[in-house]
Design an enzyme around this catalytic site. Structure first.
Site, PDB file in Angstrom:
ATOM      1  N   CYS A 127      -1.879 -35.099  52.998  1.00  0.00           N
ATOM      2  CA  CYS A 127      -1.692 -36.242  53.898  1.00  0.00           C
ATOM      3  C   CYS A 127      -1.035 -35.861  55.226  1.00  0.00           C
ATOM      4  CB  CYS A 127      -0.873 -37.320  53.196  1.00  0.00           C
ATOM      5  SG  CYS A 127      -1.687 -37.895  51.718  1.00  0.00           S
ATOM      6  N   HIS A 155       1.776 -42.159  58.261  1.00  0.00           N
ATOM      7  CA  HIS A 155       0.696 -41.987  57.289  1.00  0.00           C
ATOM      8  C   HIS A 155       0.620 -43.226  56.400  1.00  0.00           C
ATOM      9  CE1 HIS A 155      -1.765 -40.644  54.094  1.00  0.00           C
ATOM     10  NE2 HIS A 155      -0.770 -40.534  53.235  1.00  0.00           N
ATOM     11  N   ASN A 196      -5.342 -45.366  51.380  1.00  0.00           N
ATOM     12  CA  ASN A 196      -4.816 -44.069  51.813  1.00  0.00           C
ATOM     13  C   ASN A 196      -5.986 -43.100  52.000  1.00  0.00           C
ATOM     14  OD1 ASN A 196      -3.654 -41.540  52.004  1.00  0.00           O
ATOM     15  ND2 ASN A 196      -2.226 -41.814  50.305  1.00  0.00           N
TER      16      ASN A 196
END
Ligand code: UT7
Length: 329
Positions: A112, A251, A281
């Site tokens: 990520c 994020h 996500n």
């Protein structure tokens, strides 16, 4: 001299999977997913397509915006944990699609945090004065590594891509950036199969080792602390506060993580971008997609200060302060 983002593009597959669809085959509810994560829906790439496809689509948008001559690009950095294949790199597949001459590139694995790691790499390459036009892509086809029988992980992720062009500038770009890794976190978010340790076999397939495994609660705590600590450092050493920061782009892993981090940083609601409701996500793609959304909605204009921050598997994390250099009209 700064390394400046001069164009952005994103791609999201058309296929929308709403939370309610998971209710048909998992012990979960739309209400649980929304309240615990902020996610309402995510995108899923069609079978037969892969990360290079989405990356190319995002790059095409970026090219169109500034009528870029793609042959001037001298490096392609692809941040991904779901490359089309282990090798060749997705960067090579992208180069070949556009037939770019005199260019090199590579894939970068930082989960990520991948986009920030790619951006800081581009920053260093631009500052070397050897490279002048670098494409950084964050792309992940998370649907290819999710166990749809596992309610702890399958509801969390989505597919997508975001791309930026990085060029030298005298006035705009990356002001400060700090990144970190701590491999002691590797047991809390990982995919055990398919690498050289557990090569693909009947046993790895039977034990579902080719899927994402996560201890969500542990990652949650580290994510809030990791993004808060490093962003606070960046804010302190650059005199950034809730009066002179335009936008905080974290994020998009969980709305509660973003809210908790931004509240600790004393930021106001309107300074915080949240789009996890639409895309879930998207791992390395989440930050460049969010930047692209911010541009489309004209949330940032030339001269604005923005902060990007991420936390992910590894553990990996980082924070980056930019003076935005693209005009909003
Ligand atoms: O992007 C990379 C970094 N990743 C992250 O930052 C993700 C970090 N973690 C999270 O976002 C959250 O920890 C999750 C969303 C994954 C989970 O939320 P949580 O509030 O930490 O829940 P939990 O894991 O503590 O689980 C609470 C309960 C458990 O049931 P019991 O043991 O209390 O009976 C879970 O089994 O919720 C249950 N649960 C679910 N229930 C309905 C877990 N997943 C689901 C689900 N639907 N999908």
């Amino acid at each position: 001299m700064y390394a400046n983002i001069t164009s952005v593009g994103k791609f999201l597959p058309k296929n929308i999977i709403k939370n309610s669809e998971f209710e048909n085959f998992l012990d979960t509810t739309d209400e649980w997913i929304k309240s615990r994560t902020g996610i309402e829906e995510r995108r899923k790439l069609d079978p037969g397509k892969a990360s290079s496809y989405m990356a190319i689509k995002a790059i095409e948008k970026l090219i169109k915006k500034i009528k870029l001559d793609i042959h001037q690009v001298d490096c392609i950095i692809v941040s991904t944990i779901t490359p089309d294949m282990v090798f060749p790199s997705t960067a090579c597949l992208i180069q070949n699609y556009f037939k770019i001459k005199n260019c090199w590139g590579f894939d970068l694995s930082a989960a990520c945090s991948g986009f920030l790691f790619g951006l800081e790499t581009a920053n260093a390459l631009i500052k070397s004065k050897i490279y002048k036009k670098i494409i950084v892509v964050g792309v992940d086809t998370m649907s290819s590594i999710l166990d749809y029988q596992d309610r702890n992980t399958s509801i969390l992720f989505g597919d997508g891509a975001g791309a930026v062009l990085v060029e030298p500038s005298k006035n705009y770009g990356i002001i400060d950036c700090e990144l970190g890794v701590d491999g002691s976190g590797s047991e809390f978010l990982f995919m055990p199969g398919g690498g050289s340790l557990n090569k693909t076999s009947e046993k790895t397939l039977k034990n579902k080792m080719h899927y994402v495994k996560q201890n969500g609660a542990v990652v949650f705590k580290h994510a809030v602390k990791g993004m808060y600590d490093i962003t606070k450092k960046i804010m302190l050493r650059n005199d950034i506060n809730n009066k002179n920061l335009k936008l905080f782009i974290a994020h998009q892993a969980n709305k509660r993580i973003i809210e908790s981090t931004s509240q600790r940083l004393k930021l106001k609601k309107e300074q915080v971008l949240i789009n996890i409701n639409k895309y879930a996500n998207t791992t390395a793609a989440s930050i460049p997609i969010a930047i692209s959304d911010a541009c489309d909605k004209k949330l940032i204009k030339k001269n604005d200060k923005i902060i990007l921050t991420a936390f992910g598997a590894g553990f990996t994390w980082g924070s980056c302060l930019l003076k935005w250099g693209i005009s909003s009209d």
